[in-house]
Design an enzyme around this catalytic site. Structure first.
Site, short mmCIF file in Angstrom:
data_model
loop_
_atom_site.label_atom_id
_atom_site.label_comp_id
_atom_site.label_asym_id
_atom_site.label_seq_id
_atom_site.Cartn_x
_atom_site.Cartn_y
_atom_site.Cartn_z
N ASP A 679 10.47 3.86 44.14
CA ASP A 679 9.71 2.62 44.86
C ASP A 679 10.66 1.40 44.98
O ASP A 679 10.66 0.69 46.02
CB ASP A 679 8.35 2.56 44.32
CG ASP A 679 7.55 1.39 45.28
OD1 ASP A 679 7.18 1.54 46.17
OD2 ASP A 679 7.24 0.12 44.50
N LYS A 683 12.57 -0.75 47.99
CA LYS A 683 12.75 -2.19 48.27
C LYS A 683 13.86 -2.85 48.20
O LYS A 683 14.22 -3.61 49.14
CB LYS A 683 11.70 -2.82 47.46
CG LYS A 683 10.01 -2.21 47.44
CD LYS A 683 9.18 -2.88 46.36
CE LYS A 683 7.88 -2.37 46.37
NZ LYS A 683 7.10 -3.03 45.08
#
Length: 818
Positions: A679, A683
């Site tokens: 995750d 980003k």
């Protein structure tokens, strides 16, 4: 003196007639002198035409049609008038009905229905209504008498659309009203020749009658009473936010009427216009409302545009060819040939190069017009000087009308910009030299959407309407819906934006409401919905609804919706999403989505992809837009990992801290997405790409926080069982760092074309060392910020906080549309 005209809808039932008499009684109490012009009862004129056609075709059912008309009028007498007065009125009505029955029987026998005869038959509608209304007024104590306008309005013998002899008519009207002091209830729509033959005045005939009488009497005002609150800014059947105008000029009213506004027919205004008599449009069912005043001029208003009208269905024809350039008389030949065939041309536009001409006609004249033009230019077409005539059906005309447009720069730009940002293609444009209207030809399928877009832009520019289609009302999605309820008043009053949710989809059901779903009961609406969840059908329905300012809000965490992003953007629908998958697939896909949004003038917003509601991506976009160049990116932009490592300072069980983070809603649905580093890597990848670098997810070096065994667990419960085995490794690293007066932190870095995520030891003086809870921090080192990096710090996780960021993106789209 005022002349009050009441249309068929105003006198459609005895109850409505009674309401009309209430209005007239109130005028009488106010000592206002008036005359009344009335149409036939609602539906009667059509009924008379229908029985006439049946009679001429020897269809015996015409008798039933006549019986229905007879019952309608006699029933009105029974309700409105009583005792001796009723007997007298019924006698008058029956005389008229008997005469009508004989005429219909004659048509049946001779099998002939001329325009002269049809005019005579149609005249019974107004003659019956005025006889009954006058009787009912007398019953109420208002001294009145019915006036058959055939005795005063004199015309030629052009039956069906007779021309008025104004010199004789004006004289007749003046003399009649000078001699008759009772209130006159005048039949609209009809007149007579000098031989006494009945004629009708064509479309809008009753309005025309009122205008003729008002002009002859030099009335102070002519009032047209109908079933709407005056002239509206747009058709309320297509634009729910339309509203009535206080005033318009004669020219504006005529332009709007020509392009579809049904309140008044342009030629009917001419007698009043010549005498400069104001015409007021009033609503019989809302008599206290002031309505719309039509006058020679009006006081300046805040809007340059007065109305948006449309002709829903037209056909466009295009004529092109090099043989048209510089050749005198081409336009004359085109429109002369059409005129000889009685084809009415609605709109004309020609390129300044003279290479092309296009014009609009009604659909029934499309193919005929093509044949006429091709016959007229057959030799030029044979020699290749003129190309084949192109016929484009299924288009509509929108007219933006307002006299003040000529004095206001930028109206055209505002119109074109509003349509462009909603993906509505303009096929042709025409504007008169007076600048009174801008006419646009658009695809018919986009008509309702275009009308709403323009109405919002031109009349409700201080209040933008957005239509959301939300997929995934789970943790984040439901938080967004709660936020929309909570912020509704503020967003509406302070930010002038009305946000509607027009569609919802979860794993089981989907639900749509074009007017907006009631967000206080969205769960019940979705739970009781009949349609089962189908993402493909949801997207298709969203496209079919074709609502203005549509936005797809994807609150899911999977790639299912992402597969449709390109299709959605190419359908001129904006996207707002916290879902990072779309921006972390292949770089080509990332660019394709951006290019599609740019090409279709829509927005692809994903500000919550990094830092939740923190202005990380928006700040980075500003840095790049200002000509700066990113040198280094570093940060902790996972609220989950920030919370875990900040909490780990006080805890000695890594697995328990992870479980606490999930319970508080900080992790992704599957915590392994966070703990695997995936995750946070996504980003970082997004920030790298936004900085202008071509980069792929596989190019990022990732230190995972969990073992391979934990990563491969078949369920979340099994994952937490296995995670306990990772406690020892992480806690030992924490102790080693503490021995050096340092702490552990999971940091992402990008510099010199390399990117990595890893657990690092940082001392207490490091800018990242004093984060608390789930705070995020990002540092951008750029050519402008090379001594002291630009730092953004704050809360970076949580469903409610993410919902705030999503709403921010939605409102940015509202600003863009404005």
């Amino acid at each position: 003196m005022r002349v009050l005209k009441f249309g068929g809808s105003s006198v459609g039932t005895p109850e409505r007639i009674s309401s009309v008499i209430d209005i007239l009684s109130e005028y009488r109490q106010r000592k206002i002198r008036f005359a009344v012009v009335s149409s036939a009862f609602q539906g009667v004129t059509d009924g008379l035409i229908a029985v006439s056609k049946k009679a001429v075709n020897r269809d015996e059912t015409y008798r039933k049609g006549f019986a229905n008309l007879k019952e309608l009028h006699l029933h009105a007498v029974d309700i409105l008038v009583h005792d001796k007065n009723a007997d007298e009125l019924k006698s008058k009505v029956n005389l008229l009905l008997n005469e009508l029955e004989e005429i219909l029987h004659g048509i049946f026998l001779v099998k002939e229905l001329t325009l002269r005869t049809l005019d005579f038959v149609m005249s019974f509608g107004e003659r019956l209504s005025c006889t009954i209304i006058a009787g009912a007024m007398n019953e109420r104590g208002i001294d009145s008498e019915s006036l058959d306008s055939r005795t005063i309005i004199k015309t030629d013998d052009n039956f069906g659309n007779a021309k008025v002899n104004f010199e004789l008519t004006d004289k007749n009207i003046s003399e009649h009203f000078a001699k008759h002091k009772k209130i006159q209830i005048v039949t609209g729509f009809i007149g007579s020749t000098d031989k006494g033959e009945t004629t009708t005045l064509g479309r809008g005939g009753s309005d025309y009658s009122a205008s003729i009488i008002g002009a002859a009497l030099n009335a102070e005002e002519i009032e047209i009473w109908t079933d709407v609150d005056g002239i509206l800014t747009a058709d309320p059947r297509k634009v729910s936010d339309s509203y009535s105008l206080n005033a318009v000029t004669y020219e504006e009213a005529m332009e709007m009427s020509h392009f579809g506004a049904k309140v008044i027919h342009p030629p009917t205004m001419k007698p009043a216009l010549i005498k400069k008599i104001p015409i007021r449009i009033k609503n019989t069912f809302n008599p206290s409302f002031e309505g719309t005043l039509i006058a020679e001029s009006e006081q300046e208003t805040s809007f340059s545009v007065k109305g948006i009208s449309s002709i829903d269905d037209i056909t466009l024809l295009r004529i092109t060819g090099s043989g048209m350039v510089g050749v005198v008389g081409v336009a004359s030949r085109i429109f002369g040939a059409l005129a000889r065939a009685s084809v009415n041309v609605i709109l004309i536009t020609q390129a300044s190069s003279e290479h092309s001409v296009c014009f609009a006609v009604l659909p029934q004249h499309g193919k005929q017009s093509k044949k006429i033009i091709e016959e007229e230019f057959k030799w030029e077409i044979r020699d290749g000087m003129i190309d084949e005539v192109i016929v484009e059906p299924d288009v509509s005309i929108i007219a933006v009308v307002g006299e003040n447009m000529r004095h206001t720069p930028g109206i055209s730009g505002k119109v074109f910009r509003a349509l462009g940002k909603n993906g509505i293609n303009i096929v042709a444009i025409a504007q008169g030299s007076s600048e009174l209207n801008i006419s646009l030809v658009i695809p018919k399928a986009d008509l309702k959407k275009a009308l709403n877009v323009l109405h919002n832009s031109l009349f409700l520019s201080k209040r933008k309407v957005l239509n959301l289609f939300l997929v995934g009302p789970g943790l984040v999605g439901s938080a967004l819906l709660r936020l929309l309820i909570d912020r509704n008043v503020y967003v509406s009053d302070k930010l002038h934006t009305n946000i509607k949710v027009a569609g919802l989809l979860n794993r089981k059901k989907m639900f749509f409401d074009e007017k907006g779903i009631d967000l206080k009961s969205w769960e019940a609406s979705l739970g009781n919905a009949k349609e089962t969840s189908n993402l493909e059908k949801f997207v298709e329905r969203m496209k079919e609804m074709n609502l203005p300012n549509s936005i797809l809000v994807d609150c899911t965490a999977t790639g299912n919706v992402v597969k449709h992003y390109l299709e959605v953007l190419n359908s001129s629908i904006s996207i707002v999403t916290p879902n990072k998958i779309a921006n972390t697939q292949g770089y080509d896909q990332f660019i394709a989505l951006k290019e599609a949004a740019s090409k279709k003038n829509v927005q692809f917003r994903y500000g919550t992809n990094v830092g939740s509601a923190l202005p990380v991506i928006s700040t980075l976009k500003d840095i790049i837009a200002n000509g700066d160049e990113v040198i280094k990116i570093e940060g902790i932009f996972s609220g989950t990992l920030s919370f875990i490592f900040n909490t780990l300072k006080e805890k000695d069980s890594f697995s328990e801290v992870v479980k606490l983070a999930k319970e508080r809603g900080y992790t992704e649905p599957d915590p392994r997405d966070d703990l695997s580093g995936l995750d946070m890597a996504r980003k970082l990848l997004i920030l790298i790409r936004e900085s202008g670098f071509q980069f792929e997810l596989k190019d990022i070096e990732i230190e995972k926080l969990i073992s391979r065994e934990s990563e491969k667990a078949k369920s979340i419960d099994e994952f937490f069982e296995r995670l306990r085995k990772d406690d020892g490794r992480i806690i030992q690293r924490k102790k080693n760092a503490a021995a050096r007066n340092c702490m552990l932190s999971y940091i992402a870095r990008y510099e010199n074309g390399k990117a990595r995520l890893a657990i690092e030891e940082i001392d207490k003086n490091h800018p990242f060392s004093n984060l608390t809870n789930s705070e995020n921090i990002v540092a951008f080192t750029t050519k402008n910020y090379w001594r002291n990096p630009l730092i953004i710090r704050g809360q970076g996780a949580g469903a409610d906080f993410t919902a705030t960021g999503i709403l921010s993106d939605i409102l940015r789209i509202s600003n863009y549309l404005s």
